[in-house]
Design a protein around this motif. Structure first.
Motif, PDB file in Angstrom:
ATOM      1  N   SER A 268      -0.700  17.577 -16.377  1.00 41.23           N
ATOM      2  CA  SER A 268       0.073  18.433 -17.289  1.00 41.23           C
ATOM      3  C   SER A 268       0.936  19.374 -16.453  1.00 41.23           C
ATOM      4  CB  SER A 268      -0.883  19.260 -18.154  1.00 41.23           C
ATOM      5  OG  SER A 268      -1.550  20.231 -17.348  1.00 41.23           O
ATOM      6  N   PRO A 269       1.993  19.932 -17.046  1.00 46.56           N
ATOM      7  CA  PRO A 269       2.851  20.863 -16.305  1.00 46.56           C
ATOM      8  C   PRO A 269       2.061  22.035 -15.706  1.00 46.56           C
ATOM      9  CG  PRO A 269       3.950  20.193 -18.316  1.00 46.56           C
ATOM     10  CD  PRO A 269       2.556  19.637 -18.366  1.00 46.56           C
ATOM     11  N   ASP A 270       1.068  22.548 -16.437  1.00 41.49           N
ATOM     12  CA  ASP A 270       0.277  23.663 -15.912  1.00 41.49           C
ATOM     13  C   ASP A 270      -0.496  23.246 -14.651  1.00 41.49           C
ATOM     14  OD1 ASP A 270       1.129  25.407 -17.874  1.00 41.49           O
ATOM     15  OD2 ASP A 270      -0.639  25.105 -19.144  1.00 41.49           O
ATOM     16  N   LEU A 271      -1.101  22.058 -14.708  1.00 42.96           N
ATOM     17  CA  LEU A 271      -1.835  21.589 -13.536  1.00 42.96           C
ATOM     18  C   LEU A 271      -0.902  21.243 -12.381  1.00 42.96           C
ATOM     19  CD1 LEU A 271      -4.632  19.386 -15.163  1.00 42.96           C
ATOM     20  CD2 LEU A 271      -4.847  21.668 -14.156  1.00 42.96           C
ATOM     21  N   GLN A 272       0.291  20.743 -12.695  1.00 37.86           N
ATOM     22  CA  GLN A 272       1.270  20.487 -11.643  1.00 37.86           C
ATOM     23  C   GLN A 272       1.645  21.794 -10.943  1.00 37.86           C
ATOM     24  OE1 GLN A 272       4.649  18.331 -13.191  1.00 37.86           O
ATOM     25  NE2 GLN A 272       3.423  16.537 -13.719  1.00 37.86           N
ATOM     26  N   GLN A 273       1.766  22.875 -11.724  1.00 37.44           N
ATOM     27  CA  GLN A 273       2.087  24.183 -11.151  1.00 37.44           C
ATOM     28  C   GLN A 273       0.960  24.641 -10.218  1.00 37.44           C
ATOM     29  OE1 GLN A 273       5.085  25.695 -11.662  1.00 37.44           O
ATOM     30  NE2 GLN A 273       4.454  27.172 -10.117  1.00 37.44           N
ATOM     31  N   GLN A 274      -0.294  24.397 -10.614  1.00 34.47           N
ATOM     32  CA  GLN A 274      -1.435  24.762  -9.766  1.00 34.47           C
ATOM     33  C   GLN A 274      -1.407  23.982  -8.453  1.00 34.47           C
ATOM     34  OE1 GLN A 274      -5.219  24.414 -11.702  1.00 34.47           O
ATOM     35  NE2 GLN A 274      -4.704  25.883 -13.309  1.00 34.47           N
ATOM     36  N   VAL A 275      -1.103  22.684  -8.555  1.00 38.78           N
ATOM     37  CA  VAL A 275      -1.026  21.851  -7.354  1.00 38.78           C
ATOM     38  C   VAL A 275       0.089  22.357  -6.446  1.00 38.78           C
ATOM     39  CG1 VAL A 275      -0.508  19.530  -6.482  1.00 38.78           C
ATOM     40  CG2 VAL A 275      -2.018  19.814  -8.462  1.00 38.78           C
ATOM     41  N   LEU A 276       1.211  22.733  -7.014  1.00 35.15           N
ATOM     42  CA  LEU A 276       2.333  23.244  -6.236  1.00 35.15           C
ATOM     43  C   LEU A 276       1.944  24.527  -5.503  1.00 35.15           C
ATOM     44  CD1 LEU A 276       5.289  23.128  -5.370  1.00 35.15           C
ATOM     45  CD2 LEU A 276       5.861  24.335  -7.506  1.00 35.15           C
ATOM     46  N   ARG A 277       1.288  25.459  -6.217  1.00 28.89           N
ATOM     47  CA  ARG A 277       0.859  26.711  -5.574  1.00 28.89           C
ATOM     48  C   ARG A 277      -0.137  26.416  -4.449  1.00 28.89           C
ATOM     49  NH1 ARG A 277       0.875  28.734 -10.921  1.00 28.89           N
ATOM     50  NH2 ARG A 277      -1.371  28.409 -11.085  1.00 28.89           N
ATOM     51  N   PHE A 278      -1.065  25.498  -4.708  1.00 32.10           N
ATOM     52  CA  PHE A 278      -2.051  25.126  -3.697  1.00 32.10           C
ATOM     53  C   PHE A 278      -1.361  24.534  -2.461  1.00 32.10           C
ATOM     54  CE2 PHE A 278      -5.029  21.976  -1.909  1.00 32.10           C
ATOM     55  CZ  PHE A 278      -6.047  22.834  -1.523  1.00 32.10           C
TER      56      PHE A 278
ATOM     57  N   GLU B  15       1.249   8.425  -3.044  1.00 31.80           N
ATOM     58  CA  GLU B  15       0.018   8.496  -3.817  1.00 31.80           C
ATOM     59  C   GLU B  15      -0.158   9.878  -4.442  1.00 31.80           C
ATOM     60  OE1 GLU B  15      -4.725   7.474  -3.298  1.00 31.80           O
ATOM     61  OE2 GLU B  15      -3.346   7.038  -1.658  1.00 31.80           O
ATOM     62  N   ILE B  16       0.139  10.906  -3.665  1.00 32.41           N
ATOM     63  CA  ILE B  16       0.049  12.273  -4.199  1.00 32.41           C
ATOM     64  C   ILE B  16       1.028  12.443  -5.352  1.00 32.41           C
ATOM     65  CG2 ILE B  16       0.477  14.714  -3.666  1.00 32.41           C
ATOM     66  CD1 ILE B  16      -0.583  14.070  -0.800  1.00 32.41           C
TER      67      ILE B  16
ATOM     68  N   MET C 242       0.834  -1.176   0.000  1.00 33.85           N
ATOM     69  CA  MET C 242       0.000   0.000   0.000  1.00 33.85           C
ATOM     70  C   MET C 242       0.882   1.244   0.000  1.00 33.85           C
ATOM     71  SD  MET C 242      -2.935   0.914   2.740  1.00 33.85           S
ATOM     72  CE  MET C 242      -4.434   1.440   1.993  1.00 33.85           C
ATOM     73  N   ALA C 243       0.566   2.181  -0.863  1.00 35.41           N
ATOM     74  CA  ALA C 243       1.369   3.393  -1.003  1.00 35.41           C
ATOM     75  C   ALA C 243       1.107   4.344   0.158  1.00 35.41           C
ATOM     76  CB  ALA C 243       1.037   4.092  -2.317  1.00 35.41           C
ATOM     77  N   THR C 244       2.147   5.061   0.521  1.00 35.85           N
ATOM     78  CA  THR C 244       1.969   6.093   1.538  1.00 35.85           C
ATOM     79  C   THR C 244       1.255   7.282   0.897  1.00 35.85           C
ATOM     80  OG1 THR C 244       4.049   7.196   1.050  1.00 35.85           O
ATOM     81  CG2 THR C 244       4.104   5.399   2.686  1.00 35.85           C
ATOM     82  N   MET C 245       0.756   8.176   1.706  1.00 35.62           N
ATOM     83  CA  MET C 245       0.047   9.331   1.166  1.00 35.62           C
ATOM     84  C   MET C 245       0.955  10.181   0.265  1.00 35.62           C
ATOM     85  SD  MET C 245      -2.416  12.092   3.078  1.00 35.62           S
ATOM     86  CE  MET C 245      -2.974  10.833   4.180  1.00 35.62           C
ATOM     87  N   PRO C 246       2.190  10.498   0.668  1.00 35.64           N
ATOM     88  CA  PRO C 246       3.063  11.257  -0.238  1.00 35.64           C
ATOM     89  C   PRO C 246       3.310  10.530  -1.567  1.00 35.64           C
ATOM     90  CG  PRO C 246       3.941  11.331   1.978  1.00 35.64           C
ATOM     91  CD  PRO C 246       2.801  10.348   1.993  1.00 35.64           C
TER      92      PRO C 246
END
Length: 82
Positions: free
Chosen positions: A16-26, A7-8, A1-5
């Motif tokens: 996509s890189p743009d969505l990864q950037q949004q996740v990073l800012r969040f 899995e994230i 079973m994967a740890t939470m980090p």
């Protein structure tokens, strides 16, 4: 079973890189504001009676009993009422 980090990380890698950037800012925003407690907005207290004053407040016993019965009715679950 994967740890939470793990899995994230797996989920973010598929974005996509743009969505990864949004996740990073969040995530950075969460890290700045989350200090193991949720900070609630600071608002003035509504007008009312201070708690220590209420400690000396007495209700007639029949009123207390009526309130207790009403609360017991609220605790009961009627299976046919969904």
């Amino acid at each position: 079973m994967a740890t939470m980090p793990e899995e994230i990380r797996s989920l973010v890698e598929r974005l996509s890189p743009d969505l990864q950037q949004q996740v990073l800012r969040f995530a950075k925003g969460l890290a700045r504001t989350n200090k193991d407690t949720v900070s609630l907005p600071k608002t003035p207290l509504p007008p009312g009676t201070p708690g220590p004053t209420l400690l000396h407040f007495k209700l007639p016993s029949e009123d207390v009993e009526a309130m207790e019965r009403a609360l017991e009715d609220c605790e009961r679950i009627e299976p046919d009422e969904y």
